[in-house]
Structure formats: C-alpha cells, structure tokens
Design an enzyme around this catalytic site. Structure first.
Site, PDB file in Angstrom:
ATOM      1  N   GLU A  38      60.909 -15.273  31.464  1.00 33.29           N
ATOM      2  CA  GLU A  38      61.286 -15.707  30.107  1.00 33.29           C
ATOM      3  C   GLU A  38      62.743 -16.135  29.951  1.00 33.29           C
ATOM      4  OE1 GLU A  38      60.140 -12.446  27.574  1.00 33.29           O
ATOM      5  OE2 GLU A  38      58.004 -12.823  27.854  1.00 33.29           O
ATOM      6  N   GLU A  84      49.238 -12.966  32.474  1.00 32.40           N
ATOM      7  CA  GLU A  84      49.158 -11.934  31.424  1.00 32.40           C
ATOM      8  C   GLU A  84      48.104 -12.305  30.379  1.00 32.40           C
ATOM      9  OE1 GLU A  84      53.072 -10.998  29.860  1.00 32.40           O
ATOM     10  OE2 GLU A  84      54.001 -11.175  31.836  1.00 32.40           O
TER      11      GLU A  84
HETATM   12  C1  XIL Z   1      54.798  -5.626  27.336  1.00 27.98           C
HETATM   13  C2  XIL Z   1      53.979  -4.366  27.575  1.00 27.98           C
HETATM   14  O1  XIL Z   1      52.611  -4.717  27.550  1.00 27.98           O
HETATM   15  C3  XIL Z   1      54.300  -3.337  26.495  1.00 27.98           C
HETATM   16  O2  XIL Z   1      53.660  -2.094  26.790  1.00 27.98           O
HETATM   17  C4  XIL Z   1      55.801  -3.117  26.380  1.00 27.98           C
HETATM   18  O3  XIL Z   1      56.082  -2.244  25.286  1.00 27.98           O
HETATM   19  C5  XIL Z   1      56.532  -4.426  26.191  1.00 27.98           C
HETATM   20  O4  XIL Z   1      56.182  -5.324  27.253  1.00 27.98           O
HETATM   21  N1  XIL Z   1      55.673 -10.545  28.414  1.00 27.98           N
HETATM   22  C6  XIL Z   1      55.842  -9.828  29.578  1.00 27.98           C
HETATM   23  C7  XIL Z   1      55.321  -8.431  29.660  1.00 27.98           C
HETATM   24  O5  XIL Z   1      56.320 -10.395  30.577  1.00 27.98           O
HETATM   25  O6  XIL Z   1      56.123  -7.632  30.506  1.00 27.98           O
HETATM   26  C8  XIL Z   1      55.219  -7.785  28.290  1.00 27.98           C
HETATM   27  O7  XIL Z   1      54.612  -6.504  28.431  1.00 27.98           O
HETATM   28  C9  XIL Z   1      54.449  -8.694  27.366  1.00 27.98           C
HETATM   29  C10 XIL Z   1      55.151 -10.012  27.191  1.00 27.98           C
END
Ligand code: XIL
Length: 426
Positions: free
Chosen positions: A241, A347
């Site tokens: 990101e 994701e």
């Molecule tokens: C999220 C997790 O799912 C949560 O449990 C945590 O509180 C915050 O992070 N993008 C990403 C992930 O790259 O690491 C994130 O995961 C969601 C958004």
C-alpha cells in the site's frame, strides 16, 4: 489432547476479549480503505529483555518459543468435537479443486491456530497460508528493547520472532506454503521505529538512518525465516500500500515522509539482496485494478521490475458487488503485459452491508461464479495468476465483520459463495 483443547479454549477466549470490532471498510464504489487500525491480537512482550552483548544487533537471532498452544495435529475424533461447530469433513476442497491452477490460500489468525475445528477446516481447504496479523512489522520489531539502549540499537532494531515462529510451525505442520505479509507498510508498524532514539516524541530519523533500519529489518526477517524454515515461504509482500487512490504516492505514510519516494525501490533492492533464491518478491495493494491507481502503481514498480527486483503484483481484492470481474481481469492482464510478472489475488473478500442488500448470500455467490469464471479464462489465456487467498475463515472473524464477506458461517456452515467457487471450476 484434552490439555491442548483446554489451552486452546482459554487462548481463544483471551483473544476474543482482547479484540474489539473490525475494520472501517466500506463497499462503495471502491475497494475498502486500508487498515490504519492496530492489530488487536495479543503479542508477547519483550520489554524485559536486557540489551546486552548477547543480543547485539549483528548477531541477533533470538531464541523463539511458543507463546500459545498451537493445534499442530487435528483431533478428528467425533466424540471430542465442539458441538457449536457443524461437521465439515465432507466439504469439497478448494485446494484440491483448483490444484492445477493456483495455490488456494487463507489469511489465518491466531484464534484459528489455537482451535481444533477451525484448524481442521482451514487445512482441509487451503494449501497456502498468510498470517492475518502475526508476521507484520509490529509483531516482530522490538522497539521497546531498542529504546532502552538507543545508541546500541541505533541502526538495527532487534526482532522478536515468537509470533512468526508460531505461524511458520503451524503452516509447516499442516503442509501449507506461506505468503509472507508484509515487510514494509505504513500501517501496523511501530511509530517509534521511525524516530530518533525509538522515541516518538523525538524527531524523525534522517533518510540514511531510516534506510539502515529498513535494510536490517528486511535482512533479519528474510535470513531468519530462510535459516529456520527453508523453502516454506514462497512469496513476500515486500511493500504494501505505498500508492494512494489516484494521487500518486501515499503522502501520509511514515516511509514516504522519512525516506521519500524511493523507499519502495530500496525495499525491493534489500529484499532481493537477502531473499533466498526462488522466494518471489511482490508489491501488494488494494484497488490495484482501478485505472488511475494502476497507472500510479506501474509508474513506481516498473523500474523495479526492470532492475530485476520484482516478481509479482498482489491485488488485495477487498471487493463489493459494484465490480465487473471482466474489468478486474483486464487490469490483471495489464500488469502481466507491462511487467512480465506473476499475479496473486492476495486478500479476497466480497462484502456488503447485509442489511441493505436483499438475498445477500445469493448475490455474493453469483459474484464468485463470475469472478472465478473470468479468472480461469484469464489464466487459460496465459496470464500467470498463481495464488488466490481468501482474507479469513468465517464471517464473524472477518475484518469486514458485518458484511458477510467470507465463505463460511460462524458455525463453519459453508455459504453459497463457497459452492459457487467449487462449481465454477472448469
Ligand atoms: C487487516 C486484518 O485483517 C485485521 O485483523 C487488522 O486489524 C488490520 O489489518 N490490507 C492488508 C491487510 O494488507 O494486512 C489488512 O489486514 C487488511 C487490508
């Protein structure tokens, strides 16, 4: 086994008590906003470890020990089964169904790793493991120890690998390969890491010092994981990101503020330097399919790919019904055309405010049919999408908690979206 289950139950209760709510995600016209929230899971404290010659930065490979009981062997005895969960052994398997196409992965939380029934389903369905939180920088960077002796640790913060070890032991025990997530990110990275003396009330480090700290962190993680788990991790999200939605670099990131735009290229340079051969280096982002964001991402990562330091693009894919999967696949193909690299869907979750959508489960399933059909067509046309990860196991554990975004109900009942993915397989 009984003791294991008791400990697991206690651990689960502790984690539930320690966590509160989920994401601030939304399902508007774009993918969900990045997580600015800290991880809510428990972390082993290294606060009391003395800063001595023994853990000098150059040699610092800490003794890792378990901080929780892991389910390393599934108890399949039906009479031991926790009755709150339905039986899942007869479900078709995602990993088996798609084994000729890509790794099928799941983001696994520490709550899952301490529970027998969650583990049984996870390891039956998935052959790729991503730690949902426990391998992020704030899980390892031991800034508290560094702050006690800041001159000594100036360029090299110690790393505590306890939580990493849990993840990697679990994945290895269950024959899952690992996507490492993530090395360099503005979120879930201690603020102190960016400041002089590891004190957030002090000024930011200068660029040169920050790059040393970055290099040492990347070096420690890549060398430690390779030394202890050779071959287990097949890819790392080196940078997560770094690009904003439509306005170039994410200006509010501490990495950008302290190092400037070239923090991305530097991170990949260091990762290539220390990664074992064969470990793939990824740039990962959300909304990575959107035209303007894709343009900005490509601008930053194309020179990195040309320098030979990037192997793939991770498209997070926190999606909603607004998206046309064919548009998404056009973007997938463009990354491959421009960079000649692999693509991972890193994701995936498809959510919505369930109260606002009639018949949500069917709509989510229809989306999955279209998405996985388009995905396979793209792969068959020669685009190497080599890994697909679902971001969590059950709806109630999702960071998009009230959006019904995942494939299983709280009691492990499979949702229509699960069947849709299985049935979409050609
Ligand atoms: C999220 C997790 O799912 C949560 O449990 C945590 O509180 C915050 O992070 N993008 C990403 C992930 O790259 O690491 C994130 O995961 C969601 C958004």
């Amino acid at each position: 086994m009984k003791k294991n289950r008791l400990l697991a139950a206690l651990l689960t209760a502790a984690v539930i008590l320690g966590s509160c709510g989920s994401s601030d995600s939304s399902s508007g016209t774009s993918e969900t906003a990045p997580a600015d929230k800290e991880a809510t899971e428990t972390t082993a404290s290294a606060e009391d470890k003395p800063a001595s010659e023994e853990n000098a930065p150059t040699e610092f490979i800490p003794e890792a020990k378990n901080t929780q009981e892991l389910i390393l062997e599934v108890d399949t005895d039906p009479s031991h089964r926790d009755k709150r969960f339905v039986e899942t052994a007869d479900y078709a398997q995602l990993k088996e169904t798609y084994k000729d196409k890509f790794y099928f992965g799941c983001a696994v939380s520490e709550r899952v790793m301490g529970n027998n029934e969650y583990t049984e389903l996870t390891v039956a369905q998935f052959n790729s493991y991503t730690a949902e939180n426990a391998m992020k920088p704030d899980s390892g960077l031991d800034w508290k120890t560094a702050a006690k002796n800041p001159e000594f640790y100036k360029e090299h913060a110690p790393v505590n690998f306890n939580r990493f070890k849990n993840c990697l032991d679990y994945a290895q025990a269950h024959n899952m390969k690992v996507r490492g997530h993530t090395l360099v990110w503005h979120s879930q990275t201690p603020e102190e890491f960016f400041h002089v003396n590891y004190d957030k009330t002090s000024a930011f480090c200068d660029k040169e010092l920050m790059l040393k700290r970055m290099e040492n962190y990347i070096k420690d993680v890549l060398e430690w994981t390779n030394a202890n788990y050779p071959g287990l991790i097949y890819a790392w999200d080196v940078v997560n990101e770094a690009i904003d939605d439509g306005s170039g670099m994410r200006k509010q990131s501490n990495w950008y503020k302290v190092v400037g735009e070239d923090f991305v290229a530097k991170a990949f340079e260091y990762a290539r330097k220390y990664a074992a051969p064969g470990v793939k280096l990824f740039y990962n982002d959300y909304n990575a399919y959107q035209a303007r964001k894709q343009r900005d991402i490509l601008k930053v990562i194309k020179p990195i790919a040309e320098a030979g330091n990037l192997d793939g693009v991770g498209m997070q894919s926190h999606l909603g019904l607004y998206l046309n999967p064919n548009d998404f696949m056009k973007a997938v193909k463009k990354y491959h055309d421009e960079l000649g690299c692999e693509i991972h869907i890193t994701e995936l979750d498809v959510g919505n405010d369930k109260k606002k959508v009639d018949d949500w489960e069917k709509k989510q399933a229809d989306f999955m049919t279209r998405f996985f059909t388009a995905l396979q067509k793209t792969i068959d046309e020669g685009v190497p999408v080599t890994s697909v990860t679902i971001w969590g196991l059950t709806d109630d554990m999702s960071w998009r908690q009230n959006e019904g975004a995942l494939l299983f109900e709280m009691d492990l009942t499979k949702k229509p979206a699960f069947d849709a993915i299985i049935e979409a397989k050609k």
